[in-house]
Design a protein around this motif. Structure first.
Motif, PDB file in Angstrom:
ATOM      1  N   VAL A 104       0.828  -1.204   0.000  1.00 51.10           N
ATOM      2  CA  VAL A 104       0.000   0.000   0.000  1.00 51.10           C
ATOM      3  C   VAL A 104       0.864   1.256   0.000  1.00 51.10           C
ATOM      4  O   VAL A 104       0.605   2.215  -0.746  1.00 51.10           O
ATOM      5  N   VAL A 105       1.910   1.264   0.811  1.00 47.86           N
ATOM      6  CA  VAL A 105       2.795   2.436   0.885  1.00 47.86           C
ATOM      7  C   VAL A 105       3.462   2.684  -0.466  1.00 47.86           C
ATOM      8  O   VAL A 105       3.531   3.819  -0.952  1.00 47.86           O
ATOM      9  N   LEU A 106       3.967   1.627  -1.097  1.00 53.42           N
ATOM     10  CA  LEU A 106       4.597   1.785  -2.413  1.00 53.42           C
ATOM     11  C   LEU A 106       3.598   2.324  -3.424  1.00 53.42           C
ATOM     12  O   LEU A 106       3.920   3.213  -4.229  1.00 53.42           O
ATOM     13  N   TRP A 107       2.388   1.800  -3.402  1.00 50.92           N
ATOM     14  CA  TRP A 107       1.363   2.266  -4.334  1.00 50.92           C
ATOM     15  C   TRP A 107       1.051   3.744  -4.117  1.00 50.92           C
ATOM     16  O   TRP A 107       0.923   4.512  -5.077  1.00 50.92           O
ATOM     17  N   VAL A 108       0.932   4.169  -2.858  1.00 51.32           N
ATOM     18  CA  VAL A 108       0.625   5.569  -2.552  1.00 51.32           C
ATOM     19  C   VAL A 108       1.758   6.483  -3.015  1.00 51.32           C
ATOM     20  O   VAL A 108       1.521   7.524  -3.649  1.00 51.32           O
ATOM     21  N   VAL A 109       2.995   6.110  -2.721  1.00 49.69           N
ATOM     22  CA  VAL A 109       4.139   6.950  -3.099  1.00 49.69           C
ATOM     23  C   VAL A 109       4.223   7.098  -4.617  1.00 49.69           C
ATOM     24  O   VAL A 109       4.386   8.203  -5.151  1.00 49.69           O
TER      25      VAL A 109
ATOM     26  N   TRP B 280       3.076   3.853 -12.935  1.00 49.65           N
ATOM     27  CA  TRP B 280       3.792   2.671 -12.448  1.00 49.65           C
ATOM     28  C   TRP B 280       3.319   2.212 -11.078  1.00 49.65           C
ATOM     29  O   TRP B 280       3.852   1.244 -10.530  1.00 49.65           O
ATOM     30  N   ALA B 281       2.320   2.891 -10.506  1.00 48.74           N
ATOM     31  CA  ALA B 281       1.888   2.554  -9.144  1.00 48.74           C
ATOM     32  C   ALA B 281       1.357   1.125  -9.057  1.00 48.74           C
ATOM     33  O   ALA B 281       1.818   0.328  -8.225  1.00 48.74           O
ATOM     34  N   SER B 282       0.408   0.771  -9.914  1.00 46.54           N
ATOM     35  CA  SER B 282      -0.168  -0.577  -9.856  1.00 46.54           C
ATOM     36  C   SER B 282       0.809  -1.661 -10.314  1.00 46.54           C
ATOM     37  O   SER B 282       0.916  -2.709  -9.663  1.00 46.54           O
ATOM     38  N   PRO B 283       1.562  -1.458 -11.427  1.00 48.39           N
ATOM     39  CA  PRO B 283       2.560  -2.477 -11.789  1.00 48.39           C
ATOM     40  C   PRO B 283       3.601  -2.709 -10.699  1.00 48.39           C
ATOM     41  O   PRO B 283       3.995  -3.849 -10.440  1.00 48.39           O
ATOM     42  N   ALA B 284       4.048  -1.625 -10.055  1.00 48.99           N
ATOM     43  CA  ALA B 284       5.048  -1.788  -9.005  1.00 48.99           C
ATOM     44  C   ALA B 284       4.465  -2.510  -7.797  1.00 48.99           C
ATOM     45  O   ALA B 284       5.137  -3.345  -7.172  1.00 48.99           O
ATOM     46  N   ALA B 285       3.209  -2.206  -7.448  1.00 50.01           N
ATOM     47  CA  ALA B 285       2.564  -2.909  -6.335  1.00 50.01           C
ATOM     48  C   ALA B 285       2.437  -4.394  -6.646  1.00 50.01           C
ATOM     49  O   ALA B 285       2.677  -5.248  -5.780  1.00 50.01           O
ATOM     50  N   PHE B 286       2.078  -4.706  -7.883  1.00 48.29           N
ATOM     51  CA  PHE B 286       1.979  -6.106  -8.293  1.00 48.29           C
ATOM     52  C   PHE B 286       3.354  -6.777  -8.241  1.00 48.29           C
ATOM     53  O   PHE B 286       3.492  -7.906  -7.762  1.00 48.29           O
ATOM     54  N   GLY B 287       4.385  -6.070  -8.701  1.00 46.12           N
ATOM     55  CA  GLY B 287       5.741  -6.622  -8.661  1.00 46.12           C
ATOM     56  C   GLY B 287       6.204  -6.891  -7.244  1.00 46.12           C
ATOM     57  O   GLY B 287       6.816  -7.933  -6.968  1.00 46.12           O
ATOM     58  N   LEU B 288       5.914  -5.971  -6.320  1.00 45.49           N
ATOM     59  CA  LEU B 288       6.299  -6.179  -4.928  1.00 45.49           C
ATOM     60  C   LEU B 288       5.560  -7.368  -4.334  1.00 45.49           C
ATOM     61  O   LEU B 288       6.149  -8.159  -3.571  1.00 45.49           O
ATOM     62  N   ALA B 289       4.286  -7.521  -4.686  1.00 43.72           N
ATOM     63  CA  ALA B 289       3.529  -8.679  -4.199  1.00 43.72           C
ATOM     64  C   ALA B 289       4.171  -9.976  -4.677  1.00 43.72           C
ATOM     65  O   ALA B 289       4.291 -10.945  -3.915  1.00 43.72           O
TER      66      ALA B 289
ATOM     67  N   GLU C 127      -5.173  -9.909  -3.532  1.00 44.30           N
ATOM     68  CA  GLU C 127      -6.457  -9.226  -3.540  1.00 44.30           C
ATOM     69  C   GLU C 127      -6.292  -7.732  -3.265  1.00 44.30           C
ATOM     70  O   GLU C 127      -6.996  -6.905  -3.853  1.00 44.30           O
ATOM     71  N   SER C 128      -5.340  -7.387  -2.389  1.00 48.57           N
ATOM     72  CA  SER C 128      -5.099  -5.978  -2.108  1.00 48.57           C
ATOM     73  C   SER C 128      -4.539  -5.271  -3.333  1.00 48.57           C
ATOM     74  O   SER C 128      -4.884  -4.115  -3.614  1.00 48.57           O
ATOM     75  N   VAL C 129      -3.688  -5.949  -4.096  1.00 53.26           N
ATOM     76  CA  VAL C 129      -3.151  -5.364  -5.329  1.00 53.26           C
ATOM     77  C   VAL C 129      -4.277  -5.109  -6.318  1.00 53.26           C
ATOM     78  O   VAL C 129      -4.345  -4.040  -6.955  1.00 53.26           O
ATOM     79  N   ALA C 130      -5.176  -6.069  -6.467  1.00 51.03           N
ATOM     80  CA  ALA C 130      -6.300  -5.909  -7.387  1.00 51.03           C
ATOM     81  C   ALA C 130      -7.178  -4.730  -6.968  1.00 51.03           C
ATOM     82  O   ALA C 130      -7.600  -3.920  -7.810  1.00 51.03           O
ATOM     83  N   GLY C 131      -7.440  -4.615  -5.682  1.00 54.46           N
ATOM     84  CA  GLY C 131      -8.261  -3.507  -5.204  1.00 54.46           C
ATOM     85  C   GLY C 131      -7.620  -2.157  -5.436  1.00 54.46           C
ATOM     86  O   GLY C 131      -8.281  -1.202  -5.855  1.00 54.46           O
ATOM     87  N   LEU C 132      -6.325  -2.062  -5.191  1.00 52.68           N
ATOM     88  CA  LEU C 132      -5.619  -0.803  -5.434  1.00 52.68           C
ATOM     89  C   LEU C 132      -5.633  -0.442  -6.910  1.00 52.68           C
ATOM     90  O   LEU C 132      -5.807   0.727  -7.281  1.00 52.68           O
ATOM     91  N   ALA C 133      -5.456  -1.435  -7.766  1.00 52.40           N
ATOM     92  CA  ALA C 133      -5.444  -1.178  -9.206  1.00 52.40           C
ATOM     93  C   ALA C 133      -6.787  -0.663  -9.706  1.00 52.40           C
ATOM     94  O   ALA C 133      -6.848   0.042 -10.720  1.00 52.40           O
ATOM     95  N   LEU C 134      -7.869  -1.000  -9.009  1.00 52.21           N
ATOM     96  CA  LEU C 134      -9.206  -0.630  -9.464  1.00 52.21           C
ATOM     97  C   LEU C 134      -9.744   0.639  -8.819  1.00 52.21           C
ATOM     98  O   LEU C 134     -10.848   1.083  -9.161  1.00 52.21           O
TER      99      LEU C 134
END
Length: 392
Positions: free
Chosen positions: A154-159, A167-176, A317-324
């Motif tokens: 979540v922090v990476l996505w917000v930053v 790149w927020a959602s791809p990076a969050a997915f990569g970290l997951a 699931e958290s990555v999917a929610g952030l992406a949407l």
């Protein structure tokens, strides 16, 4: 390579990586919720990515315009909220086939296209927002249940949403995925690409609860906005050709688990912009590069799906929610928009509010999921209240 082509090629590759990784988890969640086993869901992702690549290469080369094809992310979210239907996965595959045929028919039969256009935009957007709500709540629940694993995502996505939103959602997915690799036992998640075919079956519940809402949400949330994005950039879309191509591609890919391909909407803006190339006549090259990159990414989908399947509950699931979240916000804003505020804006919003609530409730009646009932409730209230206002 001629340096004049380097810019559109790089834009095409970047748009492919962003397009696939930003919503990969959403599509996988949708196929899995609809009843696909891990092999069938992975197959769907492989074929969807390959279809995107082939269709994008063909369309952009045929018309020398930046025409890009994507999978239906809102359609995948719809599947995630609808869940399993009567008849199981074969019936869902049958619904994919019918959805593809409806897209083809929309391109060939003008009254059918007008039928989609006749659905009030706020109600269609409300249905989509209702479908997305449970998925967008996943990061909240996961953050409470597994804070040590989900908080860094979540922090990476917000930053990155602040400094590099693409790149927020791809990076969050990569970290997951990195988290899953670290926690995984061995290398069993490395998988060769595989195709699992399922013979389609047909049931009324799947056709009404999956095929029709999938068609509506794909047209209203992907194809129509995709045309608008390209028109704003100065590129007319060959509507009939594009609908027939993407609809036929959906029909062909359905037995392998591909739910829907369509014109790209949000990601279409990048190849069609000056960032792709100063010369509008050369921007189609970005879509050629995008298509090739998708074909190269397709074989990796099975491995990525295996990694996602091995993830601790709540992480992906958290990555999917952030992406949407962005899509949810836009859908909610569209649902609450009132074109004609008279006589009472509050009453004018009632049909969309009903469509949102019924869709979000996830109710199943007669084996048919909540998205259909939400759309039906919204349209019915719209007709009743419109007549009431006309009489007044």
């Amino acid at each position: 390579m001629d340096r004049s082509w380097a810019q559109p090629v790089s834009v095409g590759v970047v748009s492919a990586v962003i397009g696939v990784t930003s919503s990969f988890a959403v599509v996988l969640a949708g196929l899995t919720a609809a009843g696909a086993d891990p092999a069938q869901a992975a197959s769907g992702l492989v074929v969807l990515t390959a279809l995107m690549g082939v269709a994008t290469i063909w369309l952009s080369r045929r018309f020398r315009r930046p025409l890009m094809v994507a999978w239906s992310t809102p359609g995948a979210a719809l599947l995630a909220s609808t869940g399993a239907v009567a008849g199981g996965w074969p019936a869902v595959v049958g619904a994919f086939v019918v959805g593809g045929l409806l897209i083809v028919a929309t391109g060939l039969v003008r009254p059918l296209g007008r039928l989609v256009g006749a659905i009030p935009a706020p109600i269609a957007q409300a249905m989509l927002a209702g479908v997305l709500l449970p998925l967008c709540l996943a990061p909240v629940r996961a953050l409470v249940e597994r804070p040590l694993l989900v908080a860094p995502i979540v922090v990476l996505w917000v930053v990155l949403s602040r400094f590099a939103p693409r790149w927020a959602s791809p990076a969050a997915f990569g970290l997951a995925l990195v988290i899953v690799v670290v926690l995984a036992d061995g290398w069993s998640w490395l998988r060769p690409p595989e195709i699992a075919l399922t013979a389609p079956a047909f049931s009324v519940a799947a056709l009404v609860g999956v095929a029709l809402p999938l068609w509506v949400v794909t047209m209203a949330s992907q194809n129509v906005p995709g045309v608008a994005v390209l028109a704003a950039a100065g590129y007319p879309v060959p509507w009939r050709y594009a609908m027939v191509l993407t609809g036929a591609g959906t029909v062909l890919g359905a037995p392998a688990g591909a739910h829907a391909i369509n014109l790209a909407a949000i990601t279409a803006a990048l190849p069609a912009s000056p960032e792709s190339h100063p010369d509008p006549a050369r921007r189609w090259v970005a879509c050629q590069a995008n298509g090739v990159a998708c074909l190269l990414l397709a074989p990796l989908a099975t491995t990525m799906a295996a990694l996602v399947a091995a993830a601790p509950p709540g992480v992906v699931e958290s990555v999917a929610g952030l992406a949407l979240l962005g899509t949810f916000g836009a859908a909610l804003a569209g649902a609450l928009a009132v074109a004609d505020p008279t006589p009472d804006p509050a009453v004018a919003r009632v049909p969309a509010a009903a469509a949102f609530l019924v869709s979000a409730a996830g109710v199943t009646l007669a084996g048919i999921g909540g998205a259909f009932w939400g759309l039906l409730a919204g349209v019915a209230l719209h007709l009743v209240l419109r007549r009431r206002r006309a009489a007044a």
